[in-house]
Write a protein that holds these residues in place. Structure first.
Motif, mmCIF file in Angstrom:
data_model
loop_
_atom_site.group_PDB
_atom_site.id
_atom_site.type_symbol
_atom_site.label_atom_id
_atom_site.label_comp_id
_atom_site.label_asym_id
_atom_site.label_seq_id
_atom_site.Cartn_x
_atom_site.Cartn_y
_atom_site.Cartn_z
ATOM 1 N N LEU A 23 10.683 42.927 44.445
ATOM 2 C CA LEU A 23 10.242 43.497 43.175
ATOM 3 C C LEU A 23 8.763 43.238 42.991
ATOM 4 N N ARG A 24 8.120 44.172 42.322
ATOM 5 C CA ARG A 24 6.754 43.911 41.906
ATOM 6 C C ARG A 24 6.498 44.633 40.593
ATOM 7 N N GLU A 29 4.891 39.522 41.765
ATOM 8 C CA GLU A 29 5.755 39.929 42.865
ATOM 9 C C GLU A 29 6.881 38.916 43.022
ATOM 10 N N TRP A 30 8.061 39.405 43.428
ATOM 11 C CA TRP A 30 9.198 38.548 43.732
ATOM 12 C C TRP A 30 9.675 38.895 45.138
ATOM 13 N N THR A 31 9.833 37.876 45.990
ATOM 14 C CA THR A 31 10.425 38.117 47.301
ATOM 15 C C THR A 31 11.940 38.231 47.150
ATOM 16 N N TYR A 32 12.597 38.683 48.223
ATOM 17 C CA TYR A 32 14.056 38.749 48.183
ATOM 18 C C TYR A 32 14.662 37.357 48.031
ATOM 19 N N ALA A 33 14.057 36.355 48.656
ATOM 20 C CA ALA A 33 14.567 34.989 48.514
ATOM 21 C C ALA A 33 14.458 34.520 47.066
ATOM 22 N N GLU A 57 16.060 45.677 29.713
ATOM 23 C CA GLU A 57 14.617 45.904 29.799
ATOM 24 C C GLU A 57 14.227 46.085 31.263
ATOM 25 N N LEU A 58 13.164 46.845 31.496
ATOM 26 C CA LEU A 58 12.690 47.032 32.868
ATOM 27 C C LEU A 58 11.846 45.828 33.275
ATOM 28 N N THR A 59 12.519 44.706 33.535
ATOM 29 C CA THR A 59 11.852 43.459 33.891
ATOM 30 C C THR A 59 12.578 42.816 35.066
ATOM 31 N N PRO A 60 11.903 41.932 35.806
ATOM 32 C CA PRO A 60 12.579 41.202 36.877
ATOM 33 C C PRO A 60 13.779 40.400 36.383
ATOM 34 N N ALA A 61 13.708 39.863 35.166
ATOM 35 C CA ALA A 61 14.828 39.089 34.635
ATOM 36 C C ALA A 61 16.083 39.948 34.503
ATOM 37 N N THR A 62 15.921 41.186 34.044
ATOM 38 C CA THR A 62 17.067 42.088 33.948
ATOM 39 C C THR A 62 17.625 42.399 35.323
ATOM 40 N N THR A 185 10.904 47.750 48.667
ATOM 41 C CA THR A 185 10.314 47.146 47.472
ATOM 42 C C THR A 185 10.510 48.075 46.282
ATOM 43 N N VAL A 186 10.862 47.495 45.133
ATOM 44 C CA VAL A 186 10.941 48.253 43.883
ATOM 45 C C VAL A 186 9.734 47.889 43.026
ATOM 46 N N HIS A 187 8.951 48.898 42.687
ATOM 47 C CA HIS A 187 7.823 48.713 41.764
ATOM 48 C C HIS A 187 8.314 49.075 40.369
ATOM 49 N N LEU A 188 8.414 48.072 39.497
ATOM 50 C CA LEU A 188 8.893 48.293 38.137
ATOM 51 C C LEU A 188 7.756 48.764 37.245
ATOM 52 N N GLN A 189 7.965 49.888 36.578
ATOM 53 C CA GLN A 189 7.015 50.331 35.561
ATOM 54 C C GLN A 189 7.757 50.384 34.237
#
Length: 439
Positions: A23-24, A29-33, A57-62, A185-189
């Motif tokens: 994710l980014r 950025e977040w790696t798969y690990a 929400e469109l966030t890494p936490a979600t 990779t998923v780029h979150l907007q």
């Protein structure tokens, strides 16, 4: 990741490509690990068997919650983050879910080893033509959908998906599944706005997914996407003129057809065949059987079967056999699927069956018309008469009605309203019921 099964796509990706970027955002950025670790932290705090609703929400936490809740034995229920507290609670209750995280967890549970038939998520249908329903998707549905999409599109490790679609709808969730399957990779907007979205496409984005309204707004912006191999366009009728304009601008727009019950895609135009496929939604994905109950070349009801198809809804008995959709269509001479509308929207006027989508397509070819909604209203003489609401500028009712071509006289609208913009649902689809308020 010892002991994990392939049905946990994230765990498999993390064990195979731990340092790859999962994710980014514009700032992180977040790696798969790292994403896998976050999902495991959530998994260890999920009560077994419970449906857990959360604001998507469109966030890494979600994203971590989407993966972590099913891994821990719960069922993830992502809901519209735009709902107020009362509406969110009502929707959660209707889906049999608990809103938010329990305040107290008595013990940390060990993670569940996912099995194909176990439920992973409950996803509410969009409700663009009626009441929303909660669709139960299993781990097997999700993995099958990701695999079929990869075979069909030719996506691969290292690709970048641009995601601005809501994560409480299957179109947004499916991007997460495809990326994890491929090691992409998923780029979150967060939220769709044409200019930032177009700016992201100008970078290293290879794939994205939009609804027709989003594509129209992107084309109005300066759009340059040098690495884009496919822009999936679906979720609603895709006007042929819109696809043609996108192709003329060098945008590989791939019309796609699917629904929540099929884990998003069921049939999609193949990359490289965009020009030959305008007006169709391409070929069914590998392993997905799409049938039309009619003679070859004739319009009939569409059914779908395969391992991507959900077997149940919340508070309803499990279903079996092919999924009987409300959609109507036919296969062209090349075997591509053409969608002509929904059976519950067919207008019967003077004994003639009129398909709103066919009329909408004709209206969109009129200069100045950017989109249209067609429906029937009661008529004492004809049973129903055809009316339309069109979005456009520099046009009036008479000029549009006089310029419609390519459809029989009986199918042409008898009344028409011009509006600056058609009403939209939160996911960007046209609110067909809201459009009827013009009459």
């Amino acid at each position: 990741m010892e002991g994990k099964t392939p049905h946990d796509l994230l765990a498999t990706a993390a064990s195979t490509w731990p340092d790859a970027i999962a994710l980014r955002t514009d700032s992180d950025e977040w790696t798969y690990a790292e994403l896998d670790y976050a999902a495991s932290e959530i998994a260890g705090r999920v009560p077994a068997g419970e449906r857990i609703a959360f604001r998507a929400e469109l966030t890494p936490a979600t994203v971590a919650a989407v993966w972590g809740v099913p891994r821990g034995g719960g069922i993830a229920v992502p809901i519209d983050p735009g709902l107020d507290v009362t509406a969110a609670a009502e929707l959660s209750a209707s889906l049999g879910a608990t809103m938010g995280w329990p305040e107290h967890i008595d013990q940390i549970r060990s993670e569940r080893d996912p099995v194909p038939d176990a439920p992973a998520l409950v996803v509410a249908t969009s409700g663009s033509s009626g009441a929303s329903r909660g669709v139960i998707l299993t781990f097997g549905n999700i993995v099958s959908a990701a695999f079929a999409s990869q075979l069909h599109l030719g996506s691969r490790r290292g690709d970048v998906w641009l995601l601005a679609m809501p994560l409480h709808h299957v179109a947004g969730l499916a991007i997460l599944w495809r990326a994890a399957h491929d090691g992409a990779t998923v780029h979150l907007q967060r939220g769709f706005a044409a200019e930032p979205f177009a700016a992201a496409l100008a970078g290293d984005v290879v794939w994205t997914s939009v609804v027709p309204t989003m594509l129209r707004r992107l084309l109005a912006a300066r759009l340059d996407a040098p690495r884009l191999r496919g822009m999936l366009v679906g979720g609603a009728h895709v006007p042929s003129d819109l696809l043609a304009e996108a192709l003329s601008r060098g945008i590989p727009a791939l019309a796609t057809y699917g629904m929540t019950e099929t884990c998003s895609q069921a049939s999609t135009v193949l990359p490289g065949q965009e020009a030959a496929s305008v007006g169709t939604v391409g070929f069914p994905l590998p392993g997905v059987a799409v049938a039309v109950d009619a003679a070859p070349g004739e319009i009939g009801p569409i059914s779908i079967s395969g391992s991507t198809v959900a077997t149940g809804y919340v508070d309803q008995p499990s279903r079996s056999g092919p999924l009987q959709t409300n959609d109507l269509g036919y296969f062209d001479a090349a075997g591509r699927l053409v969608i002509v509308g929904r059976s519950d929207e067919v207008i019967i006027s003077g004994g003639e069956n009129i398909y709103p989508q066919v009329v909408e397509r004709a209206l969109c070819f009129v200069a100045g018309v950017s989109d249209a909604v067609v429906f029937g209203v009661a008529d004492d003489e004809w049973g129903q008469r055809v009316v339309a609401v069109v979005e456009g500028t520099g046009i009036d009712e008479d000029s549009v009605l006089g310029a419609v071509e390519g459809i029989p006289q009986y199918a042409k609208p008898k009344q028409l309203r011009v509006v600056e913009s058609l009403p939209l649902l939160p996911n960007g689809k046209i609110d067909r019921n809201g459009a009827k308020d013009a009459f």
